[in-house]
Scaffold this motif. Sequence first.
Motif, PDB file in Angstrom:
ATOM      1  N   LEU A  83       0.868  -1.166   0.155  1.00 15.39           N
ATOM      2  CA  LEU A  83       0.168   0.096   0.025  1.00 15.39           C
ATOM      3  C   LEU A  83       0.795   1.063   0.087  1.00 15.39           C
ATOM      4  CD1 LEU A  83      -2.901   0.992   0.174  1.00 15.39           C
ATOM      5  CD2 LEU A  83      -2.680   1.187   2.701  1.00 15.39           C
ATOM      6  N   GLY A  84       1.940   1.312   0.814  1.00 10.96           N
ATOM      7  CA  GLY A  84       2.861   2.295   0.943  1.00 10.96           C
ATOM      8  C   GLY A  84       3.426   2.473  -0.596  1.00 10.96           C
ATOM      9  N   ILE A  85       4.020   1.622  -1.008  1.00 14.75           N
ATOM     10  CA  ILE A  85       4.633   1.617  -2.548  1.00 14.75           C
ATOM     11  C   ILE A  85       3.370   2.206  -3.726  1.00 14.75           C
ATOM     12  CG2 ILE A  85       5.410   0.421  -4.410  1.00 14.75           C
ATOM     13  CD1 ILE A  85       6.705  -1.388  -2.401  1.00 14.75           C
ATOM     14  N   PHE A  86       2.249   1.857  -3.242  1.00 14.86           N
ATOM     15  CA  PHE A  86       1.334   2.283  -4.419  1.00 14.86           C
ATOM     16  C   PHE A  86       0.863   3.662  -4.133  1.00 14.86           C
ATOM     17  CE2 PHE A  86      -3.120   2.857  -5.146  1.00 14.86           C
ATOM     18  CZ  PHE A  86      -3.271   2.715  -6.568  1.00 14.86           C
ATOM     19  N   VAL A  87       0.910   4.110  -2.708  1.00 17.38           N
ATOM     20  CA  VAL A  87       0.668   5.446  -2.525  1.00 17.38           C
ATOM     21  C   VAL A  87       1.803   6.333  -2.965  1.00 17.38           C
ATOM     22  CG1 VAL A  87       0.508   7.121  -0.735  1.00 17.38           C
ATOM     23  CG2 VAL A  87      -0.911   5.091  -0.615  1.00 17.38           C
ATOM     24  N   ALA A  88       3.149   6.018  -2.839  1.00 16.04           N
ATOM     25  CA  ALA A  88       4.287   6.845  -3.200  1.00 16.04           C
ATOM     26  C   ALA A  88       4.201   6.697  -4.746  1.00 16.04           C
ATOM     27  CB  ALA A  88       5.495   6.085  -2.834  1.00 16.04           C
ATOM     28  N   LEU A  89       3.990   5.795  -5.441  1.00 13.66           N
ATOM     29  CA  LEU A  89       3.816   5.840  -6.722  1.00 13.66           C
ATOM     30  C   LEU A  89       2.776   6.995  -7.602  1.00 13.66           C
ATOM     31  CD1 LEU A  89       4.003   2.160  -7.921  1.00 13.66           C
ATOM     32  CD2 LEU A  89       5.841   3.885  -8.288  1.00 13.66           C
ATOM     33  N   ASN A  90       1.677   7.067  -6.909  1.00 13.97           N
ATOM     34  CA  ASN A  90       0.606   8.141  -7.245  1.00 13.97           C
ATOM     35  C   ASN A  90       0.811   9.374  -6.555  1.00 13.97           C
ATOM     36  OD1 ASN A  90      -1.077   6.148  -9.007  1.00 13.97           O
ATOM     37  ND2 ASN A  90      -0.772   5.028  -7.160  1.00 13.97           N
ATOM     38  N   MET A  91       1.828   9.478  -5.906  1.00 15.86           N
ATOM     39  CA  MET A  91       1.918  11.068  -5.323  1.00 15.86           C
ATOM     40  C   MET A  91       2.609  11.972  -6.491  1.00 15.86           C
ATOM     41  SD  MET A  91       3.319  10.375  -1.406  1.00 15.86           S
ATOM     42  CE  MET A  91       3.966  12.056  -1.080  1.00 15.86           C
ATOM     43  N   PRO A  92       2.078  13.327  -6.503  1.00 14.76           N
ATOM     44  CA  PRO A  92       2.786  14.137  -7.313  1.00 14.76           C
ATOM     45  C   PRO A  92       4.393  14.337  -7.196  1.00 14.76           C
ATOM     46  CG  PRO A  92       1.010  15.120  -6.053  1.00 14.76           C
ATOM     47  CD  PRO A  92       1.151  13.754  -5.584  1.00 14.76           C
ATOM     48  N   LYS A  93       5.151  14.304  -8.198  1.00 15.22           N
ATOM     49  CA  LYS A  93       6.416  14.128  -8.016  1.00 15.22           C
ATOM     50  C   LYS A  93       6.872  15.497  -7.547  1.00 15.22           C
ATOM     51  CE  LYS A  93       7.787  10.045  -9.713  1.00 15.22           C
ATOM     52  NZ  LYS A  93       6.574   9.551  -8.854  1.00 15.22           N
ATOM     53  N   LYS A  94       6.423  16.731  -8.146  1.00 15.52           N
ATOM     54  CA  LYS A  94       6.795  18.028  -7.725  1.00 15.52           C
ATOM     55  C   LYS A  94       5.847  18.937  -7.673  1.00 15.52           C
ATOM     56  CE  LYS A  94       8.810  18.727 -12.149  1.00 15.52           C
ATOM     57  NZ  LYS A  94      10.023  17.742 -12.888  1.00 15.52           N
TER      58      LYS A  94
END
Lengths: 291, 358
Positions: A83-94
């Motif tokens: 879940l943490g990886i999934f959230v991180a992948l979908n967070m805006p990069k900048k």
Amino acid sequence: MDKTVNQKAWFLVLPVLVLVAFSAVIPLMTVVNYSVQDTFGNNQFFWAGLEWFSEMLESQRMWDALWRQLTFSAIILAIEVPLGIFVALNMPKKGFWASVCLVLMSLPLLIPWNVVGTIWQIFGRVDIGLLGYTLSKLGISYNYTQDIFAAWVTVIVMDVWHWTSLVALLAYAGLQSIPDAYYQAAKIDQASRWKVFRYIELPKMTGVLMIAILLRFMDSFMIYTEPFVVTGGGPGNATTFLSIDLVKMALGQFDLGPAAAFSLMYFLVILLISWVFYTVMTNLDKRDATS
Amino acid sequence: MAKITLDNLAHSYLPNPKSEDDFALKQMTHDWADGEAYALLGSSGCGKSTLLNIISGLLIPSQGRILFDGVDVTDQPTAARNIAQVFQFPVVYDTMTVKENLAFPLKNRGLPADEIARRVQKVGAMIGMEAELNRKARGLTADAKQKISLGRGMVREDVNALLFDEPLTVIDPHMKWELRTQLKKLHHDFGHTMIYVTHDQTEALTFADKVVVMYDGRVVQIGTPEELFETPEHTFVGYFIGSPGMNVLPARIEGDRAMVGDGSIPLARGYGALKGKVEIGVRPEYGRLVTQGGLPVTVNRVEDVGRHKIIRATFFGHDINLVAGEDQQVPADGARVEFEPERVNVYSDDWRVVGQAA
């Protein structure tokens, strides 16, 4: 070059020795002291040898708590890491929204454990809690004080809510360190989204994920406050994890000897697992450097 | 393999570019002929990589169109353009073996296994890594990794174009020559349209049929190495190419003579009235120290670089460089310089002016 021999240099190490002695060695030795003695009160102690250790190893109660503990840790890792990886992948990069996400993600991490417990304890109540009330109105039987399954679900969801951010933030840091050229090359190579994850993102995150898993494992293995506030270890002993059981034994029943033996074994288990992690991680680094 | 056309193309990294200065790439229209090898040469930050990324589809241009063989591909994603690109810093898939790395772009396109094996073997030989094909890419040296990146670019035979973005920066000099030779051979064998970005003039001049010189977001000249050397169209080309670069001196033009300070330099052709900033450009190779005739010059320093000498001098208050043969005597004082009239170019606002017929 000749080394100057000066035994007075030992005095320079003294401050740290004193500090470690008071913060770690002496408290630990007190526990060791209790673990090999028996008392009938009046501050009178008798030598008991390894009796408490063998008693604890044969105690069904401790084994049950250990299995509950391992099950709990395994479940939360199995949920929080993906879940943490999934959230991180979908967070805006900048940009602005990246900062907003980072702040929101950090919030649960800043809340004290007992407050988290209290929040969920009230949240889940059937009479006044938003979650419990809604579920029961929807016709779903949910009562974490009586139903074992409901209690486990509550404790696990609470931990996921509290700590997934940590995994997500670490994974996010790992993702941010991947140079753009990797994604560009993947586009040129016509790699699918899954292959980008499998061959670029996941390998680059290995290091931080190992740290995330280690931290989450250690923390969940020692979890006490949150489930204690929510379920108090119940219903029955259903959510009595190792440290809850330990506190019951040491303070509730005042069985100092068995509790001390229990703590030492608990400590050794954590030490062992940390050592395994450390070895695996340093070997990964070595493989990076030499193979 | 395709002809690439840039039609009124321009790009800005800002959302609302106002003046021309906001554009990283100024408006341009160019054709890149099918099957030619181009070198894109320019100093850092002149828009070379921007242009390359627009061609490969990693960037969508702010305005204008890009066509492959007349087909508009401006809005097509990278995958649909069928382009191979190699980047400045090595990109390898760490968890794969060298062989799997090379096979990756082919696998993703669903080629049959025996075809993949054949090409991987061939490219493995080209980059000199046959012996290491079965080893994990993790932990290889930077130049080995870059060779794999190059290999992944070369393994596809049917690409529309092969783009290289300063690919040899991290490679050691000996291997550079070898890889460049391999790239030329690849170009010879398959006739891909190749665009090779570099800021190293030797690399550009040895690799390409045509060199494209960029300056400040513009293409200032496209030509053969010889054209760039003899008739730089822009003062930037003059001093960027050549070692040392062209001498550019502010001048007044009076008919077929150029006045630098009080010195009068004969030109091969006459020039009319010129607007703006007027300069003359002459390569160090085309100035000679003489004892009689010519114009006075003060020699400040002589640098012997082995094959020839570079003379640093002052000419009517301007620093100039001259190249002299190893055996040429350099007088201590009273030196004079003579320029070959045919080789003196005239520039107005940095652009070369063609002289009137003599």
